[in-house]
Design an enzyme around this catalytic site. Sequence first.
Site, PDB file in Angstrom:
ATOM      1  N   GLY A   1      18.095  39.397  77.560  1.00 28.37           N
ATOM      2  CA  GLY A   1      17.596  38.119  77.035  1.00 28.37           C
ATOM      3  C   GLY A   1      18.168  36.914  77.755  1.00 28.37           C
TER       4      GLY A   1
ATOM      5  N   PRO B   1      10.001  19.624  59.530  1.00 26.51           N
ATOM      6  CA  PRO B   1      10.777  20.011  58.345  1.00 26.51           C
ATOM      7  C   PRO B   1      11.973  20.874  58.732  1.00 26.51           C
ATOM      8  CG  PRO B   1       8.432  20.460  58.006  1.00 26.51           C
ATOM      9  CD  PRO B   1       8.596  20.064  59.443  1.00 26.51           C
ATOM     10  N   GLY B   2      13.100  20.611  58.122  1.00 25.83           N
ATOM     11  CA  GLY B   2      14.284  21.442  58.362  1.00 25.83           C
ATOM     12  C   GLY B   2      15.183  20.927  59.472  1.00 25.83           C
TER      13      GLY B   2
ATOM     14  N   LYS C   1      23.495  34.192  60.768  1.00 25.80           N
ATOM     15  CA  LYS C   1      24.611  33.773  61.633  1.00 25.80           C
ATOM     16  C   LYS C   1      25.882  33.597  60.789  1.00 25.80           C
ATOM     17  CE  LYS C   1      22.611  33.882  65.595  1.00 25.80           C
ATOM     18  NZ  LYS C   1      22.942  34.994  66.501  1.00 25.80           N
TER      19      LYS C   1
ATOM     20  N   SER D   1      26.203  30.190  66.097  1.00 26.54           N
ATOM     21  CA  SER D   1      25.367  29.017  66.365  1.00 26.54           C
ATOM     22  C   SER D   1      25.872  27.808  65.604  1.00 26.54           C
ATOM     23  CB  SER D   1      23.945  29.343  65.925  1.00 26.54           C
ATOM     24  OG  SER D   1      23.154  28.181  65.883  1.00 26.54           O
ATOM     25  N   ALA D   2      25.654  26.636  66.194  1.00 29.28           N
ATOM     26  CA  ALA D   2      25.971  25.382  65.502  1.00 29.28           C
ATOM     27  C   ALA D   2      25.114  25.206  64.260  1.00 29.28           C
ATOM     28  CB  ALA D   2      25.746  24.208  66.449  1.00 29.28           C
TER      29      ALA D   2
ATOM     30  N   LEU E   1      12.896  22.794  72.309  1.00 27.49           N
ATOM     31  CA  LEU E   1      12.456  21.599  73.043  1.00 27.49           C
ATOM     32  C   LEU E   1      12.264  21.835  74.542  1.00 27.49           C
ATOM     33  CD1 LEU E   1      11.856  18.568  73.091  1.00 27.49           C
ATOM     34  CD2 LEU E   1      14.321  18.155  73.214  1.00 27.49           C
TER      35      LEU E   1
ATOM     36  N   TYR F   1      17.428  32.995  59.155  1.00 25.85           N
ATOM     37  CA  TYR F   1      18.064  33.095  60.476  1.00 25.85           C
ATOM     38  C   TYR F   1      19.473  32.497  60.441  1.00 25.85           C
ATOM     39  CZ  TYR F   1      19.533  31.550  65.065  1.00 25.85           C
ATOM     40  OH  TYR F   1      20.296  31.290  66.172  1.00 25.85           O
TER      41      TYR F   1
HETATM   42  C1  WQD Z   1      15.896  20.188  69.503  1.00 29.06           C
HETATM   43  C2  WQD Z   1      15.369  18.809  69.181  1.00 29.06           C
HETATM   44  C3  WQD Z   1      13.628  18.770  67.535  1.00 29.06           C
HETATM   45  C4  WQD Z   1      10.636  20.895  69.891  1.00 29.06           C
HETATM   46  C5  WQD Z   1      17.269  25.486  67.006  1.00 29.06           C
HETATM   47  C6  WQD Z   1      17.838  26.389  65.954  1.00 29.06           C
HETATM   48  C7  WQD Z   1      19.238  26.737  66.298  1.00 29.06           C
HETATM   49  C8  WQD Z   1      19.348  27.327  67.662  1.00 29.06           C
HETATM   50  C9  WQD Z   1      18.625  26.537  68.677  1.00 29.06           C
HETATM   51  C10 WQD Z   1      18.377  29.448  68.319  1.00 29.06           C
HETATM   52  C11 WQD Z   1      15.126  18.593  67.694  1.00 29.06           C
HETATM   53  C12 WQD Z   1      13.115  18.297  68.871  1.00 29.06           C
HETATM   54  C13 WQD Z   1      11.799  20.285  69.468  1.00 29.06           C
HETATM   55  C14 WQD Z   1       9.477  20.099  70.131  1.00 29.06           C
HETATM   56  C15 WQD Z   1      10.746  18.142  69.536  1.00 29.06           C
HETATM   57  N1  WQD Z   1      19.028  28.695  67.595  1.00 29.06           N
HETATM   58  N2  WQD Z   1      11.864  18.937  69.288  1.00 29.06           N
HETATM   59  N3  WQD Z   1       9.595  18.752  69.947  1.00 29.06           N
HETATM   60  O1  WQD Z   1      16.262  22.694  66.186  1.00 29.06           O
HETATM   61  O2  WQD Z   1      18.334  21.854  67.372  1.00 29.06           O
HETATM   62  O3  WQD Z   1      18.009  24.271  67.047  1.00 29.06           O
HETATM   63  O4  WQD Z   1      17.337  26.146  68.242  1.00 29.06           O
HETATM   64  O5  WQD Z   1      18.202  30.378  68.755  1.00 29.06           O
HETATM   65  O6  WQD Z   1      19.720  27.595  65.366  1.00 29.06           O
HETATM   66  O7  WQD Z   1      17.788  25.743  64.710  1.00 29.06           O
HETATM   67  O8  WQD Z   1      16.616  23.094  68.688  1.00 29.06           O
HETATM   68  O9  WQD Z   1      15.185  22.973  70.676  1.00 29.06           O
HETATM   69  O10 WQD Z   1      14.102  23.423  68.434  1.00 29.06           O
HETATM   70  O11 WQD Z   1      15.039  21.153  68.902  1.00 29.06           O
HETATM   71  O12 WQD Z   1      10.781  16.924  69.377  1.00 29.06           O
HETATM   72  O13 WQD Z   1       8.408  20.582  70.483  1.00 29.06           O
HETATM   73  O14 WQD Z   1      14.088  18.660  69.802  1.00 29.06           O
HETATM   74  O15 WQD Z   1      13.083  18.012  66.493  1.00 29.06           O
HETATM   75  O16 WQD Z   1      15.474  17.276  67.408  1.00 29.06           O
HETATM   76  P1  WQD Z   1      17.286  22.881  67.223  1.00 29.06           P
HETATM   77  P2  WQD Z   1      15.171  22.739  69.212  1.00 29.06           P
END
Ligand code: WQD
Length: 340
Positions: free
Chosen positions: A12, A298-299, A155, A126-127, A202, A151
């Site tokens: 992975g 959300p979340g 963790k 994870s944070a 993101l 999920y």
């Molecule tokens: C980052 C920022 C979104 C997508 C998650 C899990 C965490 C970890 C990593 C994984 C946020 C914004 C995102 C998009 C956007 N685990 N965003 N448009 O939510 O901090 O953490 O992934 O294996 O446990 O919760 O990461 O990359 O999803 O989002 O604006 O299309 O980007 O709102 O602010 P996140 P993310």
Amino acid sequence: MSKCVLVTGGAGYIGSHTTVELTAAGYDVVIADDLSNSDICGVEGVRAITGKNIPFVEMNCLDKEAMDKLFTDYKIDAVIHFAAFKAVGESVAEPLKYYSNNIESFVTLLSTAARHGVNNIVFSSSATVYGQPDVLPATEQTPRKPATSPYGNTKQMCEDILRDTVAASATLKGIALRYFNPIGAHPSALIGELPKGVPNNLVPFITQTAAGVRECLSVFGDDYNTPDGSCLRDYIDVVDLAKAHVTAVSRMLDDKNKERYEIFNIGTGRAVSVLELVNTFEKVNGLKLNYKIVGRRPGDVESVWADTTLAATELGWKAERTLDETLKSAWEWEKRVRGL
Ligand code: WQD
């Protein structure tokens, strides 16, 4: 003789990068992965980068017999356990899939390791365990918040399972690494993140939009209480993150750990907004990204970033690659995947 590290989930995203860095540091590695959310390309990429025929065992960590055989076939000194499901939304829809896969596999791993006298375990945390911290940056002492998804709960539970198993053992050592937001790819562009379907995270969404696979990036919210209104995160380069695992394994194998169960934040200590990340991606790669501001997801928590003091003082680790380099590497990887 070199020490051998079992990397579950080694095909992975983070597991493959960690396998490369472990190999570079002189460890032997065996990869165990069921390829359910990864691809054999991950193993092939690792072999190409390292020039070594790293052993790969295709197996599910829930399979007790396969796990037992693995520990019999290889003389394992330490384990890094990445193998897990990681889609937050899916975990809400299918909690038992997450509890079964993420919890039972870790229990199976720990009991098999104990039977085979393997005493060094690194857990991929994870944070997300911090939720929205009351005080930032988050230190390892920052109280965990109740998980908002199965999920996230897995963790937290796996951290506790490791802590309790260490406490009950006279010899077991465990380190939980709490990753902030891992992004980027290996500078060779031979390994990187390969999400199946529509990306939740993101940076893969950004790179796929730049590649024309997705039409438009939705930025989730610009009305947060942050400098530019978008969420703040701590984006950690995956190669830096991989190196943190090497320091954690060495710490245990060299008996440098202060406690038998330890937790470290792995981040940069720098808060970056979604809009800053998008702008930086555009700037360093010389392109324009199609994006629009939409409502909050959300979340999502508003802001989270790491206090990385403990990792610096105890592991001697800190993030080295700049955001510019990391976002370039993410784009190089996407281009290679898409044949651009
Ligand atoms: C980052 C920022 C979104 C997508 C998650 C899990 C965490 C970890 C990593 C994984 C946020 C914004 C995102 C998009 C956007 N685990 N965003 N448009 O939510 O901090 O953490 O992934 O294996 O446990 O919760 O990461 O990359 O999803 O989002 O604006 O299309 O980007 O709102 O602010 P996140 P993310």
